[in-house]
Enzyme design. Structure first.
Site, PDB file in Angstrom:
ATOM      1  N   GLU A  47      10.027  -0.563   6.644  1.00  0.00           N
ATOM      2  CA  GLU A  47       8.263   0.039   6.269  1.00  0.00           C
ATOM      3  C   GLU A  47       7.190   1.094   7.999  1.00  0.00           C
ATOM      4  O   GLU A  47       8.181   0.696   8.607  1.00  0.00           O
ATOM      5  CB  GLU A  47       7.269  -0.757   5.420  1.00  0.00           C
ATOM      6  N   LYS A 102      -0.321  -9.468   2.751  1.00  0.00           N
ATOM      7  CA  LYS A 102      -1.668  -8.567   3.692  1.00  0.00           C
ATOM      8  C   LYS A 102      -2.507  -9.152   4.859  1.00  0.00           C
ATOM      9  O   LYS A 102      -3.117  -9.682   4.605  1.00  0.00           O
ATOM     10  CB  LYS A 102      -2.237  -7.985   3.020  1.00  0.00           C
ATOM     11  N   ARG A 124      -2.411  -9.506  -5.648  1.00  0.00           N
ATOM     12  CA  ARG A 124      -1.828  -9.712  -4.163  1.00  0.00           C
ATOM     13  C   ARG A 124      -2.589 -10.927  -2.636  1.00  0.00           C
ATOM     14  O   ARG A 124      -1.872 -11.118  -2.208  1.00  0.00           O
ATOM     15  CB  ARG A 124      -1.928  -8.060  -3.792  1.00  0.00           C
TER      16      ARG A 124
HETATM   17  C1  PLP Z   1      -1.641  -2.864   2.490  1.00  0.00           C
HETATM   18  C2  PLP Z   1       0.112  -1.796   3.366  1.00  0.00           C
HETATM   19  C3  PLP Z   1       1.106  -0.706   2.105  1.00  0.00           C
HETATM   20  C4  PLP Z   1      -0.022   0.534   1.280  1.00  0.00           C
HETATM   21  O1  PLP Z   1      -0.747  -1.074  -0.039  1.00  0.00           O
HETATM   22  P1  PLP Z   1      -1.145  -0.222  -0.527  1.00  0.00           P
HETATM   23  O2  PLP Z   1      -1.687  -1.481  -2.058  1.00  0.00           O
HETATM   24  O3  PLP Z   1      -0.786   1.017  -1.506  1.00  0.00           O
HETATM   25  O4  PLP Z   1      -2.906   0.355   0.081  1.00  0.00           O
HETATM   26  C5  PLP Z   1       1.824  -0.761   3.127  1.00  0.00           C
HETATM   27  N1  PLP Z   1       1.930  -1.618   3.351  1.00  0.00           N
HETATM   28  C6  PLP Z   1       2.027  -2.373   4.510  1.00  0.00           C
HETATM   29  C7  PLP Z   1       1.883  -3.371   5.628  1.00  0.00           C
HETATM   30  C8  PLP Z   1       0.918  -3.042   4.330  1.00  0.00           C
HETATM   31  O5  PLP Z   1      -0.455  -3.822   4.879  1.00  0.00           O
END
Ligand code: PLP
Length: 341
Positions: free
Chosen positions: A220, A184, A82
């Site tokens: 989300e 991210k 990722r």
């Molecule tokens: C990091 C993150 C998540 C959760 O991801 P995980 O890999 O399960 O920790 C969900 N939404 C956003 C916007 C994120 O930055």
């Protein structure tokens, strides 16, 4: 290995400096060897690209102690992948995925005294990140980058049981179609700060973001994906190109299907149908699943039948199974648990 004298069960989620961090530098078009260092500070130009134009991406994962006493991390290969995808979208060099996993191992190994003991609920949170470090004033990508991983012990997410939270439907957006919602990047979090501060002022725990084009579909929250349970026990999660592919959510979908024998669906979820679900949860590394009890849509409340006292029954099963896998109480799918020597 002697553990540090820390009151693990009462730790919060804040930064605590640990002994070692990993640093690698990208200059002249190549990554150097990378090494563990002591210095927790970074010296850079006032004009560093990250400071001016926010060219930075990050990851988050946890190291913890299993029932058998082993120190492990959960699916670090997916964080490596990722971060590589995030870097590509941000015109940054990819940090090699094998080197990422090696760096995670080095940091955990060097800070083993900070990995909380089994049963405390605490974990060692790892923060890999990368940023443009050389001076950039005309808008363009940096030429030089730094990749780091630091570790910080964090307390149990839920002290005294997971209480359902209340969230609000947000009028601001965190991501656009064809934007950066699926990576991210620090900038996505900067975008969400005003909305989360506002939500907290109004007495809500989190924001539900809708798709910015039509405002009819569930996306989300600022940092966690949604899982819904239908009244006939189907597990449903929103599909969209502008949400972050949560590793926790992807793992929970596997757990639902392969361990609990539930039907799973990743599809567009219209806000209009949310009122018909039986349970709702938010998934991410920090909490695994936070149960949602109530959603406030501009004063109109959606109250899930699971209520405000405890997690819904299916959410609870998902939570127990995934945390059981992580803690070594339940056999994990191949490759999910990486043991650190
Ligand atoms: C990091 C993150 C998540 C959760 O991801 P995980 O890999 O399960 O920790 C969900 N939404 C956003 C916007 C994120 O930055």
């Amino acid at each position: 290995m002697d553990k540090k004298n820390i009151d693990w069960s009462n730790l919060g989620f804040g930064y605590i400096k640990t002994d070692k961090r990993y640093v690698a530098n990208y200059t002249n078009g190549a990554w150097d060897e990378g090494a563990l260092i002591d210095d927790d500070t970074i010296n850079m130009s006032e004009c560093a690209c990250v400071l001016q134009y926010a060219q930075t991406v990050f990851e988050g994962l946890k190291a913890y102690t299993t029932e058998k006493g082993e120190t492990v991390v959960f699916r670090p290969d997916l964080n490596a992948e990722r971060l590589a995808n995030s870097a590509r979208r941000m015109e940054m060099p990819v940090f090699p995925e094998e080197k990422f996993i090696d760096a995670v191992e080095q940091v955990v190994s060097a800070n083993k005294a900070y990995v909380p003991p089994y049963g405390t609920g605490a974990t060692l949170y790892l923060r890999p990140f990368m940023f443009g470090i050389n001076p950039v004033i005309g808008v363009k990508p940096a030429d030089d980058f730094q990749f780091r991983i630091f570790a910080t012990p964090v307390g149990p997410y839920f002290k005294g049981g997971a209480k359902p939270i209340t969230i609000k439907v947000c009028d601001l957006d965190r991501a656009a179609p064809h934007g950066t919602g699926y990576i991210k990047a620090g900038l996505n979090y900067a975008m969400s700060l005003h909305a989360i501060v506002t939500a907290h002022k109004e007495g809500f725990d989190e924001n539900m973001y809708l798709d910015s084009a039509t405002r009819t579909k569930v996306e989300e929250t600022g940092g966690a994906n949604f899982l819904f349970i239908t009244k006939d026990n189907k597990v449903v999660t929103p599909k969209s190109d502008s949400i972050l592919p949560s590793i926790t959510r992807r793992s929970l979908m596997v757990v639902a299907k392969d361990y609990l024998g539930l039907e799973v669906e990743e599809r567009e979820v219209y806000f209009d149908e949310v009122k018909d679900f039986a349970e709702c949860g938010l998934c991410g590394t920090a909490a695994v699943i936070s149960p949602v009890g109530k959603i406030n849509d501009h004063g109109k409340e959606i109250c899930f039948p699971s209520g405000m006292e405890k997690m819904g029954p299916v959410t609870q099963k998902l939570y127990d199974t995934l945390t059981g896998i992580q803690m070594g109480r339940i056999e994990a799918p191949k490759g999910w648990i990486k043991v650190i020597d």
